[in-house]
Design a protein around this motif. Structure first.
Motif, PDB file in Angstrom:
ATOM      1  N   THR A 127       0.832  -1.206   0.000  1.00  0.00           N
ATOM      2  CA  THR A 127       0.000   0.000   0.000  1.00  0.00           C
ATOM      3  C   THR A 127       0.867   1.256   0.000  1.00  0.00           C
ATOM      4  OG1 THR A 127      -1.620  -1.194   1.329  1.00  0.00           O
ATOM      5  CG2 THR A 127      -1.861   1.186   1.242  1.00  0.00           C
ATOM      6  N   ASP A 131       1.127   4.033  -2.953  1.00  0.00           N
ATOM      7  CA  ASP A 131       0.747   5.404  -2.638  1.00  0.00           C
ATOM      8  C   ASP A 131       1.865   6.382  -3.026  1.00  0.00           C
ATOM      9  OD1 ASP A 131      -1.105   7.292  -1.463  1.00  0.00           O
ATOM     10  OD2 ASP A 131       0.295   7.476   0.205  1.00  0.00           O
ATOM     11  N   PRO A 193      -6.830   1.103  -3.269  1.00  0.00           N
ATOM     12  CA  PRO A 193      -5.653   1.065  -2.395  1.00  0.00           C
ATOM     13  C   PRO A 193      -5.524  -0.301  -1.725  1.00  0.00           C
ATOM     14  CG  PRO A 193      -6.909   3.081  -2.036  1.00  0.00           C
ATOM     15  CD  PRO A 193      -7.737   2.212  -2.932  1.00  0.00           C
ATOM     16  N   GLY A 194      -4.292  -0.720  -1.491  1.00  0.00           N
ATOM     17  CA  GLY A 194      -4.049  -2.006  -0.847  1.00  0.00           C
ATOM     18  C   GLY A 194      -2.713  -2.573  -1.253  1.00  0.00           C
ATOM     19  N   THR A 195      -2.384  -3.729  -0.697  1.00  0.00           N
ATOM     20  CA  THR A 195      -1.158  -4.441  -1.049  1.00  0.00           C
ATOM     21  C   THR A 195      -1.497  -5.509  -2.080  1.00  0.00           C
ATOM     22  OG1 THR A 195      -0.103  -4.010   1.077  1.00  0.00           O
ATOM     23  CG2 THR A 195       0.679  -5.927  -0.146  1.00  0.00           C
ATOM     24  N   ASN A 210      -5.296  -8.225  -5.110  1.00  0.00           N
ATOM     25  CA  ASN A 210      -5.324  -7.570  -3.801  1.00  0.00           C
ATOM     26  C   ASN A 210      -5.250  -8.619  -2.699  1.00  0.00           C
ATOM     27  OD1 ASN A 210      -6.536  -6.216  -1.350  1.00  0.00           O
ATOM     28  ND2 ASN A 210      -6.644  -4.509  -2.770  1.00  0.00           N
TER      29      ASN A 210
END
Length: 228
Positions: A127, A131, A193-195, A210
């Motif tokens: 994340t 970003d 958004p996320g890893t 995700n």
């Protein structure tokens, strides 16, 4: 209170996914069941997710953003699908009637599952890394992202590949023995958004999965990408 089978609510997580999907394609064809799928008009981004809700029937929404804004007029509305041509959005004494679109005017994903032709490079994108890359692209007005393999590492670079003197920003995300430059358009990285677990195929396709949400994106690479 138990809802009737033709009535459903949408959770915040599903609404957030739909907001994201509306940036990929303004229209969407909902299918009966618990899957959401969309594809960009240029067919270079495909997204698919599994949600907790059960969609009671197939229906098309031409302007998804407008539909979501209409839902936001309510707190926690029920969606009533008793009629084939429209959905009634209701809460307390409030009612909205929202008409479905003809499915033929909506660009929809192929029915068959997508598989990567090869799996050449894999890495994790956190994340925080995502970003920072997006912020750098905005600050420096950079149109391209590249996954670059050189000197034993994989790095993601925000850059302008057509300008040798442009500013850039890079983050190391893994190790590799290969040499490659996989190019993406920054505008195609429309992911929540996320890893992510990222797999890239040298056949110009990538898969972003995700780790926390059941959502996957397939994003095309630019044709000037190189491998080996």
């Amino acid at each position: 209170m138990k809802l009737k089978p033709h009535t459903m609510n949408l959770s915040d997580s599903t609404l957030n996914l739909l907001k994201n999907f509306s940036t990929i394609n303004q229209s969407i064809l909902f299918k009966e069941g618990n899957s959401l799928r969309t594809i960009s008009v240029m067919k270079n981004i495909l997204a698919e997710a599994t949600i907790n809700e059960d969609i009671p029937q197939d229906f098309g929404i031409y302007d998804l953003n407008q539909f979501l804004n209409g839902l936001s007029l309510h707190q926690k509305p029920d969606l009533d699908f008793a009629n084939n041509g429209y959905v009634v959005i209701k809460e307390g004494r409030s009612r909205s009637k929202y008409f479905f679109a003809d499915p033929n005017v909506i660009v929809t994903p192929p029915d068959k599952d997508i598989t990567l032709p090869t799996e050449d490079v894999c890495f994790e994108l956190t994340t925080q890394q995502l970003d920072k890359l997006l912020k750098a692209a905005a600050v420096y007005q950079l149109p391209d992202f590249s996954a670059v393999g050189e000197n034993g590492v994989v790095k993601l670079v925000a850059r302008d590949k057509k300008n040798d003197t442009s500013n850039d920003f890079s983050i190391i995300v893994g190790d590799t023995e290969d040499s490659f430059i996989f190019n993406f358009k920054e505008e195609n990285l429309k992911i929540v958004p996320g890893t992510y677990d990222v797999i890239v195929s040298s056949k110009l396709l990538s898969k972003f999965t995700n780790q926390n949400l059941d959502v996957t994106y397939y994003i095309a690479l630019e044709p000037d990408s190189t491998f080996g």
